[in-house]
Design an enzyme around this catalytic site. Structure first.
Site, PDB file in Angstrom:
ATOM      1  N   MET A  17     -10.938  61.354  53.566  1.00  0.00           N
ATOM      2  CA  MET A  17     -10.399  60.356  52.635  1.00  0.00           C
ATOM      3  C   MET A  17      -8.888  60.287  52.811  1.00  0.00           C
ATOM      4  SD  MET A  17     -12.681  61.254  49.226  1.00  0.00           S
ATOM      5  CE  MET A  17     -12.780  63.025  49.556  1.00  0.00           C
ATOM      6  N   GLN A  70     -10.889  63.906  62.228  1.00  0.00           N
ATOM      7  CA  GLN A  70     -11.328  62.527  62.410  1.00  0.00           C
ATOM      8  C   GLN A  70     -10.222  61.699  63.057  1.00  0.00           C
ATOM      9  OE1 GLN A  70     -11.845  59.282  59.373  1.00  0.00           O
ATOM     10  NE2 GLN A  70     -14.016  59.583  59.846  1.00  0.00           N
ATOM     11  N   CYS A 104     -14.365  52.674  58.822  1.00  0.00           N
ATOM     12  CA  CYS A 104     -13.307  52.366  57.861  1.00  0.00           C
ATOM     13  C   CYS A 104     -13.231  50.862  57.605  1.00  0.00           C
ATOM     14  CB  CYS A 104     -11.961  52.870  58.372  1.00  0.00           C
ATOM     15  SG  CYS A 104     -10.595  52.565  57.218  1.00  0.00           S
ATOM     16  N   GLY A 220     -22.833  58.222  50.881  1.00  0.00           N
ATOM     17  CA  GLY A 220     -22.858  57.034  50.033  1.00  0.00           C
ATOM     18  C   GLY A 220     -23.503  57.271  48.691  1.00  0.00           C
ATOM     19  N   GLY A 221     -22.691  57.205  47.627  1.00  0.00           N
ATOM     20  CA  GLY A 221     -23.229  57.278  46.279  1.00  0.00           C
ATOM     21  C   GLY A 221     -23.676  58.641  45.803  1.00  0.00           C
TER      22      GLY A 221
END
Length: 307
Positions: A17, A70, A104, A220-221
């Protein structure tokens, strides 16, 4: 808990992030969990090659390990030059793997003619294949993975996703981190791209079924470790989906478990949840640090490093 089938290292990860998963946050995570896999912020190869000083996102210390670096970019030769430079300088020593960002949604990254990488890379699987191969050769043995979306608003559908995975895995990549949403390249902010496109968890589990020789990380989520377990142990009634945001295709219990689950902002906002990861996911028991011990160790390290 599943004592007979406990997961290996990397079965739970805290995702990359920008502006958040720096060396300080990663060390905090490591104090809470010795087994959770951690990621750096995305480092642009353009920044690596242009700047005389290394980007701050590159900072990594051995007390954070294991950490995945990353990288973002779209030029295969640029990846080779940047990774080769880092390896020669010994700056890959703190990392256990390299991840190529193909997910991204930021306009600064994904807009054609501006950045042209991130999620837009999914439009050209051959380019991703060449880039990952250059990274692998330059990294001299470090594993290389790819983080992507299900697709974009321009190129989407499960068959396109299968083609992307099939093409990229013709090289050395054996691990895909899949954010279970499409990316809308224009018209949505990065925050909206994390919320507006519908979740399709089943697609990621279907990939694990279609490509059993590969490893897939679900992203995700996922709000907590309970939600992570619903993907790691999907056939067990012990874990519901209370910690997983609703998806368009909610049912995946009939499909194989994914290899790993990545938690993002939920882990940043509530890092204390990671204190339970080593036991819940990996079956490790033993004394865990108290809040006071975590804070004192964190402050001692900051002072020692001069921050």
């Amino acid at each position: 808990r599943f004592k007979e089938g406990m997961r290996e290292d990397g079965s739970v990860a805290v995702g990359p992030m920008m502006g958040w998963t720096d060396t300080h946050f990663r060390f905090l995570c490591r104090l809470l969990s010795s087994r959770t896999l951690l990621y750096s912020e995305m480092v642009s190869i353009q920044d690596l090659l242009r700047q005389e000083t290394r980007p701050k996102e590159l900072r990594c210390h051995l007390d954070e390990a294991p950490v995945v670096l990353q990288l973002g970019g779209s030029c295969p030769q640029g990846f080779a030059d940047a990774v080769g430079m880092l390896r020669s300088a010994g700056e890959l020593d703190g990392y256990c793997a390299i991840n190529l960002n193909c997910g991204c949604p930021s306009p600064r990254v994904a807009t054609e003619g501006v950045g042209g990488f991130g999620a837009r890379m999914m439009h050209d699987p051959q380019l991703v294949l060449r880039s990952s191969e250059e990274i692998s050769r330059a990294a001299n043995g470090l594993p290389v993975s790819v983080k992507c979306r299900l697709g974009t608003d321009e190129v989407g559908g499960y068959e396109a996703l299968r083609t992307f995975v099939r093409t990229v895995s013709q090289g050395s990549v054996r691990h895909f981190v899949v954010h279970a949403r499409d990316c809308v390249l224009e018209g949505l902010s990065p925050e909206e791209n994390r919320k507006v496109p519908p979740l399709r968890p089943r697609w990621v589990h279907q990939l694990q079924s279609d490509f059993p020789h590969l490893s897939f990380t679900y992203n995700g989520g996922v709000r907590d470790l309970q939600g992570a377990c619903s993907h790691l142990f999907p056939s067990s009634a012990s874990y519901g989906r209370d910690g997983q945001a609703d998806g368009e295709d909610e049912s995946w219990e009939d499909l194989p478990a994914v290899s790993e689950v990545m938690i993002g902002r939920a882990a940043y906002n509530r890092p204390w949840m990671l204190r339970e990861a080593d036991e819940m996911i990996f079956g490790e028991t033993g004394r865990r640090r108290t809040r006071r011990e975590v804070i004192e160790t964190y402050l001692d390290r900051s002072e020692r490093l001069g921050y």
